[in-house]
Design a protein around this motif. Structure first.
Motif, PDB file in Angstrom:
ATOM      1  N   VAL A 106       0.847  -1.187   0.000  1.00  0.00           N
ATOM      2  CA  VAL A 106       0.000   0.000   0.000  1.00  0.00           C
ATOM      3  C   VAL A 106       0.886   1.241   0.000  1.00  0.00           C
ATOM      4  O   VAL A 106       1.836   1.353   0.767  1.00  0.00           O
ATOM      5  N   ARG A 107       0.539   2.114  -0.895  1.00  0.00           N
ATOM      6  CA  ARG A 107       1.274   3.354  -1.063  1.00  0.00           C
ATOM      7  C   ARG A 107       1.247   4.206   0.214  1.00  0.00           C
ATOM      8  O   ARG A 107       0.224   4.265   0.886  1.00  0.00           O
ATOM      9  N   VAL A 108       2.342   4.853   0.522  1.00  0.00           N
ATOM     10  CA  VAL A 108       2.380   5.800   1.640  1.00  0.00           C
ATOM     11  C   VAL A 108       2.519   7.187   1.047  1.00  0.00           C
ATOM     12  O   VAL A 108       3.418   7.441   0.264  1.00  0.00           O
ATOM     13  N   ASN A 109       1.604   8.060   1.391  1.00  0.00           N
ATOM     14  CA  ASN A 109       1.599   9.390   0.802  1.00  0.00           C
ATOM     15  C   ASN A 109       1.305  10.441   1.863  1.00  0.00           C
ATOM     16  O   ASN A 109       0.295  10.352   2.536  1.00  0.00           O
ATOM     17  N   GLY A 110       2.191  11.390   2.016  1.00  0.00           N
ATOM     18  CA  GLY A 110       1.931  12.489   2.953  1.00  0.00           C
ATOM     19  C   GLY A 110       2.347  12.127   4.360  1.00  0.00           C
ATOM     20  O   GLY A 110       1.947  11.089   4.889  1.00  0.00           O
ATOM     21  N   ASP A 111       3.181  12.980   4.962  1.00  0.00           N
ATOM     22  CA  ASP A 111       3.634  12.689   6.325  1.00  0.00           C
ATOM     23  C   ASP A 111       3.547  13.921   7.214  1.00  0.00           C
ATOM     24  O   ASP A 111       4.236  14.017   8.216  1.00  0.00           O
ATOM     25  N   VAL A 112       2.668  14.847   6.828  1.00  0.00           N
ATOM     26  CA  VAL A 112       2.485  16.030   7.665  1.00  0.00           C
ATOM     27  C   VAL A 112       1.830  15.590   8.978  1.00  0.00           C
ATOM     28  O   VAL A 112       0.863  14.831   8.965  1.00  0.00           O
ATOM     29  N   GLY A 113       2.372  16.030  10.087  1.00  0.00           N
ATOM     30  CA  GLY A 113       1.812  15.650  11.385  1.00  0.00           C
ATOM     31  C   GLY A 113       2.229  14.261  11.838  1.00  0.00           C
ATOM     32  O   GLY A 113       1.682  13.741  12.805  1.00  0.00           O
ATOM     33  N   LEU A 128      -4.851   5.333  14.917  1.00  0.00           N
ATOM     34  CA  LEU A 128      -6.194   5.558  14.388  1.00  0.00           C
ATOM     35  C   LEU A 128      -6.160   6.609  13.289  1.00  0.00           C
ATOM     36  O   LEU A 128      -5.555   7.671  13.449  1.00  0.00           O
ATOM     37  N   ARG A 129      -6.818   6.305  12.168  1.00  0.00           N
ATOM     38  CA  ARG A 129      -6.921   7.264  11.080  1.00  0.00           C
ATOM     39  C   ARG A 129      -8.363   7.317  10.607  1.00  0.00           C
ATOM     40  O   ARG A 129      -9.170   6.458  10.952  1.00  0.00           O
ATOM     41  N   LEU A 130      -8.643   8.292   9.786  1.00  0.00           N
ATOM     42  CA  LEU A 130      -9.951   8.342   9.137  1.00  0.00           C
ATOM     43  C   LEU A 130      -9.852   7.661   7.781  1.00  0.00           C
ATOM     44  O   LEU A 130      -8.833   7.769   7.101  1.00  0.00           O
ATOM     45  N   ILE A 182      -7.412  11.659   7.169  1.00  0.00           N
ATOM     46  CA  ILE A 182      -6.307  12.045   8.051  1.00  0.00           C
ATOM     47  C   ILE A 182      -5.735  10.836   8.790  1.00  0.00           C
ATOM     48  O   ILE A 182      -6.482  10.002   9.307  1.00  0.00           O
ATOM     49  N   LYS A 183      -4.412  10.747   8.793  1.00  0.00           N
ATOM     50  CA  LYS A 183      -3.713   9.683   9.509  1.00  0.00           C
ATOM     51  C   LYS A 183      -3.345  10.202  10.906  1.00  0.00           C
ATOM     52  O   LYS A 183      -3.086  11.385  11.091  1.00  0.00           O
ATOM     53  N   ARG A 184      -3.269   9.279  11.857  1.00  0.00           N
ATOM     54  CA  ARG A 184      -2.891   9.594  13.237  1.00  0.00           C
ATOM     55  C   ARG A 184      -3.772  10.695  13.864  1.00  0.00           C
ATOM     56  O   ARG A 184      -3.327  11.828  14.095  1.00  0.00           O
TER      57      ARG A 184
HETATM   58  N1  LIG Z   1      -1.520  13.134   9.079  1.00  0.00           N
HETATM   59  C1  LIG Z   1      -1.601  13.106   7.732  1.00  0.00           C
HETATM   60  N2  LIG Z   1      -2.634  12.495   7.145  1.00  0.00           N
HETATM   61  C2  LIG Z   1      -2.732  12.466   5.789  1.00  0.00           C
HETATM   62  C3  LIG Z   1      -1.762  13.085   4.975  1.00  0.00           C
HETATM   63  C4  LIG Z   1      -0.690  13.756   5.625  1.00  0.00           C
HETATM   64  O1  LIG Z   1       0.212  14.345   4.983  1.00  0.00           O
HETATM   65  N3  LIG Z   1      -0.640  13.731   7.003  1.00  0.00           N
HETATM   66  N4  LIG Z   1      -1.876  13.045   3.584  1.00  0.00           N
HETATM   67  C5  LIG Z   1      -3.212  12.745   3.038  1.00  0.00           C
HETATM   68  C6  LIG Z   1      -3.161  12.362   1.627  1.00  0.00           C
HETATM   69  S1  LIG Z   1      -2.885  13.595   0.505  1.00  0.00           S
HETATM   70  C7  LIG Z   1      -3.428  11.091   1.209  1.00  0.00           C
HETATM   71  S2  LIG Z   1      -3.564  10.702  -0.456  1.00  0.00           S
HETATM   72  C8  LIG Z   1      -3.582   9.976   2.177  1.00  0.00           C
HETATM   73  C9  LIG Z   1      -2.602   8.889   1.882  1.00  0.00           C
HETATM   74  O2  LIG Z   1      -2.726   7.806   2.768  1.00  0.00           O
HETATM   75  P1  LIG Z   1      -1.636   6.683   2.763  1.00  0.00           P
HETATM   76  O3  LIG Z   1      -0.319   7.301   3.127  1.00  0.00           O
HETATM   77  O4  LIG Z   1      -2.080   5.646   3.741  1.00  0.00           O
HETATM   78  O5  LIG Z   1      -1.592   6.167   1.345  1.00  0.00           O
HETATM   79  O6  LIG Z   1      -3.393  10.404   3.501  1.00  0.00           O
HETATM   80  C10 LIG Z   1      -3.933  11.657   3.815  1.00  0.00           C
HETATM   81  N5  LIG Z   1      -3.786  11.832   5.221  1.00  0.00           N
END
Ligand SMILES: Nc1nc2c(c(=O)[nH]1)N[C@H]1C(S)=C(S)[C@@H](COP(=O)(O)O)O[C@H]1N2
Ligand SMILES: [Mo]
Length: 262
Positions: free
Chosen positions: A96-103, A221-223, A234-236
């Motif tokens: 699974v692709r990982v994209n975005g790590d802000v926060g 936990l993420r949405l 949003i992740k985390r």
């Molecule tokens: N905390 C956090 N959540 C985030 C992001 C982020 O940069 N930080 N990037 C978002 C974006 S642009 C996408 S496409 C998805 C990617 O989820 P994935 O990394 O599990 O593929 O997470 C979203 N949630």
């Protein structure tokens, strides 16, 4: 009346025809140049006009008003009846692709993590991952779409946001217009309109491919919100709160559509 032969127009000679053709070509060339020049001037003036407008949430005001108009259309077309297409588990990606790590700062301690649910001023609920795992579990396999243009069929599990609301008696909170979510360090944050949050496919998610979420995919936990672009998933999640005003939204502030619906 009788016409004399001298008054009759004689057919043009080949030289005359050629000269007429040359004149026509010259005329058209000049017209083309003038048009080209005028269009260039119009483009420059249009661009200056746009630049002269104050920014509204990351884009020039006229562009923002186009986004707002799009949003009204989406608002009207989205309903509970609109479900994202789902897939069999076998269709889900294993890498699974990982994209975005802000926060997603590395000095985060998942062991002391708790979800903060702000029910009202000075009324905050703290929940552990175990608390959340005790709620009814829902799985979904869907095509996760990033606004950057890629998509991937992925498999997630967690509690439906609507079940979470029911189990924790957050009905008064869910009667508000928006839910706001932000990472523990507050660096990434989203606002979700309540109808989309309560949509039957929206999950507070703690599993991917039948295993706990990897850290870089949002553990604990993420949405997961399939009716919107990935920017809203949003992740985390650290904090959840409710509001009738639009909660701040990371990508909205950078020029994207607040609603980001599919
Ligand atoms: N905390 C956090 N959540 C985030 C992001 C982020 O940069 N930080 N990037 C978002 C974006 S642009 C996408 S496409 C998805 C990617 O989820 P994935 O990394 O599990 O593929 O997470 C979203 N949630
Ligand atoms: Mo994204």
């Amino acid at each position: 009346m009788e016409q004399s032969a001298a008054e009759q127009p004689s057919p043009p000679t080949p030289e005359q025809q050629e000269r007429a053709l040359e004149r026509e070509i010259r005329r058209r060339t000049i017209v083309s140049f003038i048009l080209f020049f005028l269009l260039g001037v119009a483009a420059v003036m249009g661009f200056r006009w746009l630049k002269g407008h104050p920014q509204d949430a990351g884009v020039q005001a006229p562009l923002r008003s186009v986004l707002n108009a799009n949003e009204k259309i989406f608002d009207k077309t989205l309903s509970d009846g609109h479900l994202a297409k789902t897939y069999p588990v076998s269709a889900a990606a294993t890498h699974v692709r990982v994209n975005g790590d802000v926060g997603m700062s590395p000095n985060f301690d998942p062991n002391t993590w708790k979800l903060r649910v702000i029910r009202a001023a000075r009324d905050t609920l703290f929940l552990t991952l175990k608390d959340i795992q005790q709620l009814p579990k829902t799985e979904i396999v869907f095509d996760f779409k990033c606004i950057e243009g890629w998509s991937q069929v992925t498999h997630w599990a967690g509690v439906k946001f609507s079940d979470f609301v029911k189990q924790y008696h957050l009905d008064a909170q869910a009667a508000m217009k928006y839910v706001g979510l932000r990472t523990p360090d507050s660096a990434y944050y989203v606002g979700i309109d309540m109808p989309s949050a309560l949509h039957p496919q929206t999950l507070l998610c703690y599993e991917m491919n039948g295993k706990p979420l990897p850290l870089n995919q949002g553990y604990p936990l993420r949405l997961i919100i399939p009716v919107k672009y990935g920017i809203k998933s949003i992740k985390r999640i650290g904090t959840m709160y409710f509001s009738d005003q639009r909660p701040p939204d990371y990508w909205f502030e950078r020029g994207y559509d607040y609603f980001s619906g599919l």
